[in-house]
Design a protein around this motif. Structure first.
Motif, mmCIF file in Angstrom:
data_model
loop_
_atom_site.group_PDB
_atom_site.id
_atom_site.type_symbol
_atom_site.label_atom_id
_atom_site.label_comp_id
_atom_site.label_asym_id
_atom_site.label_seq_id
_atom_site.Cartn_x
_atom_site.Cartn_y
_atom_site.Cartn_z
ATOM 1 N N LEU A 19 -9.903 -2.735 7.383
ATOM 2 C CA LEU A 19 -9.672 -3.734 8.420
ATOM 3 C C LEU A 19 -8.569 -4.699 8.021
ATOM 4 C CD1 LEU A 19 -13.431 -4.567 9.117
ATOM 5 C CD2 LEU A 19 -11.958 -3.048 10.467
ATOM 6 N N GLY A 20 -8.124 -5.487 8.991
ATOM 7 C CA GLY A 20 -7.195 -6.584 8.729
ATOM 8 C C GLY A 20 -5.912 -6.116 8.074
ATOM 9 N N PHE A 21 -5.384 -6.963 7.204
ATOM 10 C CA PHE A 21 -4.121 -6.644 6.550
ATOM 11 C C PHE A 21 -4.252 -5.402 5.679
ATOM 12 C CE2 PHE A 21 -1.114 -6.971 3.015
ATOM 13 C CZ PHE A 21 0.074 -7.057 3.722
ATOM 14 N N ASP A 22 -5.399 -5.246 4.982
ATOM 15 C CA ASP A 22 -5.579 -4.058 4.145
ATOM 16 C C ASP A 22 -5.421 -2.782 4.964
ATOM 17 O OD1 ASP A 22 -7.434 -4.313 1.189
ATOM 18 O OD2 ASP A 22 -6.537 -6.021 2.184
ATOM 19 N N GLY A 23 -5.902 -2.801 6.193
ATOM 20 C CA GLY A 23 -5.850 -1.601 7.006
ATOM 21 C C GLY A 23 -4.595 -1.445 7.832
ATOM 22 N N PHE A 24 -3.964 -2.569 8.214
ATOM 23 C CA PHE A 24 -2.917 -2.478 9.230
ATOM 24 C C PHE A 24 -1.650 -3.278 8.926
ATOM 25 C CE2 PHE A 24 -6.984 -1.568 11.217
ATOM 26 C CZ PHE A 24 -6.713 -0.370 11.860
ATOM 27 N N GLY A 25 -1.656 -4.063 7.868
ATOM 28 C CA GLY A 25 -0.482 -4.867 7.575
ATOM 29 C C GLY A 25 0.691 -4.035 7.082
ATOM 30 N N HIS A 26 1.892 -4.480 7.428
ATOM 31 C CA HIS A 26 3.116 -3.803 6.969
ATOM 32 C C HIS A 26 3.379 -4.152 5.511
ATOM 33 C CE1 HIS A 26 7.258 -2.373 6.837
ATOM 34 N NE2 HIS A 26 7.572 -3.533 6.271
ATOM 35 N N ILE A 27 3.576 -3.129 4.677
ATOM 36 C CA ILE A 27 3.929 -3.323 3.271
ATOM 37 C C ILE A 27 5.026 -2.324 2.932
ATOM 38 C CG2 ILE A 27 3.127 -3.378 0.875
ATOM 39 C CD1 ILE A 27 0.284 -3.695 1.898
ATOM 40 N N ALA A 28 6.184 -2.828 2.559
ATOM 41 C CA ALA A 28 7.279 -1.933 2.181
ATOM 42 C C ALA A 28 6.841 -1.063 1.008
ATOM 43 C CB ALA A 28 8.510 -2.758 1.796
ATOM 44 N N GLY A 29 7.046 0.236 1.151
ATOM 45 C CA GLY A 29 6.695 1.155 0.079
ATOM 46 C C GLY A 29 5.270 1.659 0.109
ATOM 47 N N ALA A 30 4.453 1.162 1.026
ATOM 48 C CA ALA A 30 3.064 1.623 1.159
ATOM 49 C C ALA A 30 2.904 2.377 2.470
ATOM 50 C CB ALA A 30 2.109 0.438 1.109
ATOM 51 N N PRO A 31 1.939 3.288 2.547
ATOM 52 C CA PRO A 31 1.717 3.997 3.817
ATOM 53 C C PRO A 31 1.388 3.013 4.934
ATOM 54 C CG PRO A 31 0.499 5.034 2.027
ATOM 55 C CD PRO A 31 1.016 3.737 1.491
ATOM 56 N N SER A 32 1.929 3.266 6.096
ATOM 57 C CA SER A 32 1.659 2.418 7.262
ATOM 58 C C SER A 32 0.312 2.771 7.872
ATOM 59 C CB SER A 32 2.759 2.622 8.300
ATOM 60 O OG SER A 32 2.783 3.994 8.697
ATOM 61 N N ASN A 33 -0.200 1.881 8.716
ATOM 62 C CA ASN A 33 -1.394 2.165 9.512
ATOM 63 C C ASN A 33 -2.509 2.805 8.689
ATOM 64 O OD1 ASN A 33 -0.639 1.253 12.181
ATOM 65 N ND2 ASN A 33 0.831 2.939 12.231
ATOM 66 N N ARG A 34 -2.842 2.146 7.586
ATOM 67 C CA ARG A 34 -3.835 2.722 6.680
ATOM 68 C C ARG A 34 -5.209 2.857 7.338
ATOM 69 N NH1 ARG A 34 -0.342 -0.557 4.487
ATOM 70 N NH2 ARG A 34 -1.631 -2.418 4.841
ATOM 71 N N GLY A 35 -5.544 1.908 8.211
ATOM 72 C CA GLY A 35 -6.811 2.020 8.920
ATOM 73 C C GLY A 35 -6.856 3.238 9.827
ATOM 74 N N VAL A 36 -5.722 3.557 10.468
ATOM 75 C CA VAL A 36 -5.651 4.763 11.298
ATOM 76 C C VAL A 36 -5.755 6.004 10.418
ATOM 77 C CG1 VAL A 36 -4.267 6.064 12.948
ATOM 78 C CG2 VAL A 36 -4.256 3.563 13.016
ATOM 79 N N ARG A 37 -5.108 5.974 9.273
ATOM 80 C CA ARG A 37 -5.199 7.110 8.353
ATOM 81 C C ARG A 37 -6.637 7.311 7.888
ATOM 82 N NH1 ARG A 37 0.158 8.502 6.964
ATOM 83 N NH2 ARG A 37 1.619 6.867 7.600
#
Length: 508
Positions: free
Chosen positions: A147-165
């Motif tokens: 949830l929140g930033f852990d799941g959906f926040g933009h981080i350069a160099g990290a996979p996007s949309n982690r909660g969707v993944r």
């Protein structure tokens, strides 16, 4: 008399033991398997990474208690009871089944994604227990996601949309393992409410997800695509508040509880000016939500659906009549003498739209300006989305077949939940959930639905859901210009309205 031994099934990583509710083989009996990991704990080097399959285990793993939740701490009084469970292994599923271990049972499967604005919510809610669907011969799975930033926040160099993944990984787990619980991986319906409703529409419009499910039911979906620019801006703002560089290493150096607190501050709207604050909420939508990343989400969900992605999947979607109208209840006295038209102008509606909207909503207007403004918020955030999605699928049919039925296309059905809560006045957000799950005896239901909620309404709505999951048809006429099933409406009027969302059309 001793309780029956818990059923044991073998899945990819190893064996899991659940527990029976009722005597095995008796009518209505089912088994629950709770907290089964579908991915490793997203901590340490795996934090802000894509989900990684779980490590195999030896022996039999007990699946007797709900697993850890991404939601942390007590979120206070909410409309749906969604407890937080401490722990690191937050990526887990719960399976409820009447036929554990019977691989040839091939029962239809419901996978439910919880709501909570993508920052809260829990798959451990007693409302999400699948026993009623089990009674109807349906295996039920509830899933967790970051949830929140852990799941959906933009981080350069990290996979996007982690909660969707995470949601994709959970659905991959279902494909690989649900047969062990008596389910058919070829008949999977995904459903969710609120942010969960948006999640299943996001998956419907995602090319990478098409092989993972076969039908969709979206309850109160709030379309929430975040633009790439806004995602980067929010991330930079959060990094500035935390005093770290906007990198994976920088964010990982911030303790989890502090990052959770700061993500709320980064996404907060400025209500020093109420007018701009409310208007920005309506315009911007959710902050931490699926973002257009050029990878999983190459374009907004609505555009993807209009382009034909997911057109072969049957879809049901709908809302309650007054999703968020209750947010204006406290302002009822102050707004008593405020004329309706100036209030709508204050929220940014043009003169032409104001006139059309007032003409389309005479009954709500008679309830006062506060009720009308609350309905407008409900319409803008939730109810217009039903029409947009339904007509986007119809538009795709027109383009591909000049109005003729494409044999590869599936129908769209719409509904409204119109029964008003005796304790909360309105047919409000979340009120339909215990009816959909047919769990009216759950103790928390009385707070939102009163002491004697209509069981016939639960039978109708839950029955439609079960029919859709089993047969890909909820039992009423599909959209075609606006046809809408009304649950809990005026009993003297037809159950199917020829244009059930006509009142929102001036906003489109």
């Amino acid at each position: 008399m001793s309780k029956p031994a818990g059923p044991v099934v073998r899945i990819g990583p190893g064996e899991v033991r659940g527990f029976w509710r009722g005597e095995p083989g008796a009518p209505g009996a089912s088994a629950a398997f709770l907290g089964i990991p579908f991915a490793r704990a997203p901590i340490g080097e795996l934090r802000f990474g894509a989900p990684v399959p779980p490590e195999p285990w030896d022996g039999v793993r007990d699946a007797l208690e709900y697993g850890a939740t991404a939601q942390r701490g007590d979120t206070g009084i909410t409309l749906i009871p969604e407890p937080s469970v401490p722990g690191d292994g937050t990526l887990n599923v719960n399976v409820f089944t009447p036929r554990p271990g019977e691989r040839d049972a091939a029962l239809p499967v419901l996978v439910y994604i919880h709501g909570g604005g993508y920052v809260a919510g829990s798959p451990a809610s007693p409302w999400y227990d699948g026993r009623a669907f089990n009674r109807d011969g349906i295996v039920t799975v509830t899933v967790s996601y970051r949830l929140g930033f852990d799941g959906f926040g933009h981080i350069a160099g990290a996979p996007s949309n982690r909660g969707v993944r995470d949601q994709l990984a959970a659905l991959e787990w279902v494909q690989a393992n649900i047969a062990a619980f008596g389910g058919d991986p070829g008949r999977v319906t995904i459903a969710g409410q609120s942010a969960g409703g948006d999640a299943v529409l996001t998956l419907l419009g995602m090319p990478a997800a098409q092989h993972l499910f076969h039908a969709v039911w979206a309850l109160s979906p709030a379309l929430g695509d975040v633009t790439a620019e806004r995602a980067r801006t929010l991330s930079a703002k959060l990094a500035n508040l935390a005093g770290v560089p906007p990198t994976r290493e920088g964010f990982a150096s911030v303790p989890e509880d502090r990052l959770h607190a700061l993500q709320d501050a980064a996404a907060a709207h400025d209500f020093q000016n109420p007018r701009s604050g409310v208007r920005s909420v309506l315009a911007d939508g959710l902050a931490w939500a699926p973002a257009i990343d050029g990878d999983l989400l190459a374009q907004p969900t609505l555009e993807s659906i209009r382009a034909g992605v997911g057109a072969d999947k049957p879809l049901v979607l709908g809302t309650t009549d007054d999703e968020f109208t209750m947010i204006m209840d406290r302002a009822k006295g102050r707004m008593r003498f405020v004329p309706a038209s100036p209030a709508l102008r204050w929220l940014g509606l043009s003169r032409e739209v104001r006139r059309a909207y007032l003409a389309a909503n005479p009954a709500q207007r008679r309830k006062g300006t506060a009720a009308l403004v609350g309905r407008l918020v409900s319409d803008r955030v939730f109810r217009t989305g039903v029409v947009r999605v339904a007509e986007a699928r119809a538009d795709d049919l027109d383009r591909r077949g000049s109005g003729a039925l494409d044999p590869a296309a599936a129908p769209t059905w719409a509904y409204r939940f119109a029964w008003p809560s005796p304790t909360r006045t309105w047919a409000l957000h979340c009120l339909d959930v215990p009816f959909w799950f047919d769990c009216l005896d759950e103790p928390h239901v009385a707070a939102i639905a009163g002491d004697d909620p209509p069981r016939a309404l639960a039978a109708a709505l839950h029955g439609a859901a079960a029919a859709f999951i089993r047969e890909a048809d909820p039992g009423w006429t599909s959209w075609s210009g606006g046809r809408t099933r009304i649950f809990g409406g005026d009993p003297t009027k037809p159950e199917v309205d020829p244009d059930g969302y006509a009142s929102v059309r001036p906003l489109l």
